[in-house]
Design an enzyme around this catalytic site. Structure first.
Site, PDB file in Angstrom:
ATOM      1  N   GLU A  18       0.781  -1.076   0.309  1.00 38.98           N
ATOM      2  CA  GLU A  18      -0.143   0.537  -0.488  1.00 38.98           C
ATOM      3  C   GLU A  18       0.530   0.957  -0.091  1.00 38.98           C
ATOM      4  O   GLU A  18       0.754   2.412   0.965  1.00 38.98           O
ATOM      5  CB  GLU A  18      -0.997   0.001   1.216  1.00 38.98           C
ATOM      6  CG  GLU A  18      -2.531  -1.005   1.112  1.00 38.98           C
ATOM      7  CD  GLU A  18      -2.927  -1.434   2.029  1.00 38.98           C
ATOM      8  OE1 GLU A  18      -3.957  -1.890   1.592  1.00 38.98           O
ATOM      9  OE2 GLU A  18      -2.256  -0.682   3.532  1.00 38.98           O
ATOM     10  N   GLU A  24      -5.713  -8.412   1.947  1.00 31.52           N
ATOM     11  CA  GLU A  24      -6.733  -8.206   2.564  1.00 31.52           C
ATOM     12  C   GLU A  24      -7.456  -7.744   2.685  1.00 31.52           C
ATOM     13  O   GLU A  24      -8.565  -7.358   2.025  1.00 31.52           O
ATOM     14  CB  GLU A  24      -5.580  -6.519   3.584  1.00 31.52           C
ATOM     15  CG  GLU A  24      -4.181  -7.457   3.666  1.00 31.52           C
ATOM     16  CD  GLU A  24      -3.700  -5.558   4.284  1.00 31.52           C
ATOM     17  OE1 GLU A  24      -4.719  -4.460   4.836  1.00 31.52           O
ATOM     18  OE2 GLU A  24      -2.433  -5.371   4.865  1.00 31.52           O
TER      19      GLU A  24
END
Length: 594
Positions: free
Chosen positions: A170, A362
């Site tokens: 990320e 995730e």
């Protein structure tokens, strides 16, 4: 019945896993010779963190990793995605390697393998070495070389047992929130030009890491990365709204780093998107052919971190516009929509655009979990979230997306970055005063899903109008009413005046699991609920739940739960006896200030 394959089965060798990150769970912030990370430094200012909480102890996974892996084994997860702490391995970011850091991750990997859990390593999940930050961090043009050196250390020490690798997690978050908005470590508020330069160095680091892993890995590696980015869902199934959702998912906005295509297009296609170059203008970094070639080396899968998908529609002007949540629509503690279509449209859009196998790295939700009076954590909304999202993911697979794994975020309740311990994402409840762990109801639901490779989800796919078959309904009723008796499939079939094979086949067709497995699961659920009473005798539990004898009960319980009935019960005895903390101990409690 339809003769086509059941719609909720997942691919063979599907990776069922859980995810964590080093700073959020490890603790031991100054153990041995570990160096500081930017998060250690960021937490020194209590005003930046919710209630001044820190990751100094977190879940104490550094000391309790065997216990936590034991919980993974109980749940039955097949894969564990975790990140390495760069400053734990190399205290100054470059140079001398920490023997203690190597020893810890070696022990962690070996314990995972001993429990038949495959390690998936993420190299960078935000805990950047503070000493390198002082030298400019991601803004320093040497940062890709630093990352290459770190990758080389990790690969040289662990790639004899680890084949699954992820480079960067990320960049939109640790750059957007940490370098542009100042909300995350290192707490900077840089210009867009500087942030995009830091981003370019991040992508170069990814490229160097991929090359290093390919070159030095001792067993054949499978390499991906795990970016974030907004996923949008169409307000309706109309083609216009679907196009609006796709366009919004890959759109780039000039005042934000929060997008998908600026990052992923360069990694996969070797170019920044034209829309991004136009949106960022003079702030966009200069690139050369060697940079583009380095960044866009082939990877093996695309990791998707997907938590929500806001709704959009196509306006009369032909532009995507947001649609407000319906009054009363379910939301998480983060006030994110819980609509499961995030896990349908996200994998579809990413697979359509990039053509790489998808791994959901995730997916989870923050909820208000607490220990109930019976000692359990009945997180029914997380269980519902898990089921609905996996059904949506299966639909994406049915519609052509190549999805190869699902990692639930997270294994443990943990430090939610600057939000401290406000949010709970875990399948395992953590008491942050005692650090005791307890499996939540969602963990047992995930256990059943993994055990059946998702087949048990079929019982949730029937329409409300579809009648439950008589033999299925009556079998379930018989089990519930006679749980203390010793019976089996033949007993129930005789009661229903049908052949055992017919009953078993009909039950599995409708529910997705065998009748014998269902009986065992109901008995174990009954036993778990009774064992939460610290004073009940195990023999009485065995009798009340219909097991033939205590020895058989203990064998079945240990096989399914990963621990003996006695050990399961002792955790509730310990919790009851430790409710009152002596006053002299309060000052020793590391979180007394919370």
């Amino acid at each position: 019945m339809n003769s086509s394959p059941p719609p909720t089965l997942f691919p063979e060798k599907f990776a069922w896993g859980v995810s964590t990150s080093s700073y959020q769970i490890e603790g031991a912030w100054d153990e041995a010779d570990k160096g500081l990370s930017v998060w250690d430094h960021f937490c020194e200012s209590e005003k930046r963190m919710w209630r001044g909480q820190t990751g100094e102890i977190a879940c104490d996974h550094y000391h309790r990793y065997k216990e936590d892996i034991g919980y993974m084994a109980q749940i039955g997860v097949k894969a564990y995605r975790f990140s390495l702490s760069w400053p734990r391995l190399i205290p100054n970011g470059v140079g001398k390697v920490s023997k203690a850091g190597v020893r810890f991750y070696n022990a962690l990997i070996n314990e995972l393998l001993a429990n038949d859990i495959e390690p998936w390593i993420t190299l960078f999940h935000w805990d950047y070495p503070y000493e390198l930050f002082r030298r400019g961090g991601w803004l320093n043009s040497d940062s890709p070389k630093w990352f290459e050196e770190y990758t080389r250390v990790a690969v040289d020490h662990f790639s004899d047992r680890v084949s699954k690798w992820m480079t960067i997690n990320e960049p939109q978050c640790f750059l957007g929130l940490g370098h542009f908005d100042g909300l995350h470590a290192p707490g900077l508020k840089l210009s867009m030009r500087d942030c995009l330069l830091a981003g370019h160095h991040t992508l170069l680091s990814h490229g160097r890491a991929v090359a290093t892993i390919r070159e030095r890995a001792k067993i054949k590696p499978t390499i991906g990365w795990s970016p974030s980015g907004s996923v949008y869902r169409p307000a309706t199934n109309s083609l216009n709204d679907v196009n609006a959702a796709r366009e919004a998912t890959f759109a780039i906005y000039p005042d934000s780093l929060w997008n998908t295509s600026w990052w992923a297009d360069m990694v996969i296609e070797g170019n920044y998107p034209e829309e991004g170059l136009k949106a960022y203008g003079k702030s966009a970094p200069d690139t050369c052919e060697s940079d583009r070639k380095l960044i866009s080396q082939p990877i093996d899968f695309y990791g998707c971190n997907i938590f929500q998908a806001p709704s959009v529609r196509m306006s009369e002007d032909g532009l995507p516009v947001g649609v407000e949540l319906e009054p009363g629509e379910p939301i998480s503690m983060y006030e994110w929509t819980l609509n499961p279509d995030a896990l349908y449209w996200g994998p579809r859009f990413f697979y359509e655009r990039y053509g790489l196998p998808i791994v959901i790295t995730e997916n989870g939700c923050s909820l208000l979990d607490q220990v109930s009076l019976d000692g359990a954590i009945h997180d029914v909304n997380r269980k519902d979230f898990l089921i609905r999202n996996l059904l949506a993911l299966r639909r994406a697979i049915d519609d052509g997306a190549d999805v190869q794994g699902y990692f639930h975020w997270s294994l443990l309740d943990n430090l939610e970055w600057q939000q401290g311990y406000k949010h709970r994402y875990g399948l395992v409840f953590v008491d942050f005063k005692t650090l005791d762990r307890t499996l939540k109801d969602s963990a047992f639901a995930y256990q059943e899903i993994i055990t059946t490779n998702g087949e048990c989800l079929r019982k949730y796919t029937h329409s409300q109008e579809e009648q439950v078959p008589y033999v299925v309904k009556e079998a379930q009723r018989y089990i519930e009413n006679n749980i203390s008796e010793t019976f089996n499939v033949k007993t129930i079939a005789a009661h229903l005046n049908c052949h055992p094979d017919f009953l078993s086949r009909r039950f599995k067709e409708y529910t997705g699991m065998s009748l014998s497995a269902h009986i065992r699961r109901v008995r174990l659920e009954c036993a778990r609920n009774m064992l939460r009473d610290p004073n009940i005798l195990i023999g009485n539990v065995s009798d009340s739940c219909g097991f033939s004898d205590r020895i058989h009960f203990s064998k079945v319980f240990r096989k399914e739960m990963g621990m003996t009935p006695g050990r399961f019960q002792r955790q509730f005895r310990t919790r009851e006896s430790s409710n009152d903390i002596p006053a002299a101990e309060i000052s020793k409690n590391p979180r007394a200030r919370d």
